[in-house]
Design a protein around this motif. Sequence first.
Motif, PDB file in Angstrom:
ATOM      1  N   ARG A 107      76.836  39.054  53.970  1.00 60.85           N
ATOM      2  CA  ARG A 107      76.920  40.188  53.060  1.00 60.85           C
ATOM      3  C   ARG A 107      75.990  39.902  51.888  1.00 60.85           C
ATOM      4  O   ARG A 107      75.817  38.757  51.485  1.00 60.85           O
TER       5      ARG A 107
ATOM      6  N   ALA B   8      73.603  41.088  58.447  1.00 60.88           N
ATOM      7  CA  ALA B   8      74.526  41.885  57.623  1.00 60.88           C
ATOM      8  C   ALA B   8      75.042  43.087  58.418  1.00 60.88           C
ATOM      9  O   ALA B   8      76.244  43.382  58.400  1.00 60.88           O
ATOM     10  N   ASP B   9      74.145  43.768  59.120  1.00 61.11           N
ATOM     11  CA  ASP B   9      74.566  44.914  59.948  1.00 61.11           C
ATOM     12  C   ASP B   9      75.591  44.504  60.999  1.00 61.11           C
ATOM     13  O   ASP B   9      76.496  45.272  61.328  1.00 61.11           O
ATOM     14  N   GLU B  10      75.456  43.290  61.521  1.00 60.02           N
ATOM     15  CA  GLU B  10      76.376  42.791  62.546  1.00 60.02           C
ATOM     16  C   GLU B  10      77.617  42.124  61.952  1.00 60.02           C
ATOM     17  O   GLU B  10      78.494  41.671  62.684  1.00 60.02           O
ATOM     18  N   GLY B  11      77.687  42.049  60.615  1.00 62.75           N
ATOM     19  CA  GLY B  11      78.888  41.555  59.954  1.00 62.75           C
ATOM     20  C   GLY B  11      78.971  40.055  59.738  1.00 62.75           C
ATOM     21  O   GLY B  11      80.033  39.549  59.402  1.00 62.75           O
TER      22      GLY B  11
ATOM     23  N   THR C  87      80.321  36.231  55.612  1.00 58.77           N
ATOM     24  CA  THR C  87      81.536  37.037  55.707  1.00 58.77           C
ATOM     25  C   THR C  87      82.591  36.225  56.464  1.00 58.77           C
ATOM     26  O   THR C  87      82.321  35.108  56.919  1.00 58.77           O
ATOM     27  N   HIS C  88      83.751  36.820  56.627  1.00 61.69           N
ATOM     28  CA  HIS C  88      84.790  36.167  57.427  1.00 61.69           C
ATOM     29  C   HIS C  88      84.259  35.876  58.824  1.00 61.69           C
ATOM     30  O   HIS C  88      84.425  34.776  59.355  1.00 61.69           O
ATOM     31  N   LYS C  89      83.613  36.857  59.420  1.00 61.87           N
ATOM     32  CA  LYS C  89      83.058  36.692  60.765  1.00 61.87           C
ATOM     33  C   LYS C  89      82.027  35.567  60.797  1.00 61.87           C
ATOM     34  O   LYS C  89      82.005  34.755  61.724  1.00 61.87           O
TER      35      LYS C  89
END
Length: 140
Positions: A67, A61-64, A83-85
Amino acid sequence: MDNIERFNRTAAALFKCLYESFPTPIVRFDSESLCEAAGVPRTADARSMICETGATVKWLADEGFVRYNETNRPSGFTMVVLTHKGLVAMNRVPDAVTPTETVGERLKQLGREASTQTVAHLVQTALTLGVAAVARAGGY
């Protein structure tokens, strides 16, 4: 099993679950549901995966890559979704595999007998491809 192997196994199981449920968030996600979804029997490996789940979800989550809304225990989370990433990483096709097989598809095919090297390679590929794709999209 060292910390990086545990991280890779846990991240692979997490990515597999989230990719299979996307775009629907996993309402209640914890270490036991991760072990169950990954088909990990109640062994020492399962206990190590349980210990790593909270830290792995938080780091991703911290790295995206993922979520979540909130934690409800040290290793429990609500409304977990790629996430999108994270989705970009799962939908990328590494150069080393057949042109139609994405990282997410490879993770879905992994059995619990997958080698540590295979799991590590797929997780590292997903993280690298996700970062690279997002960086390119942002003009970096």
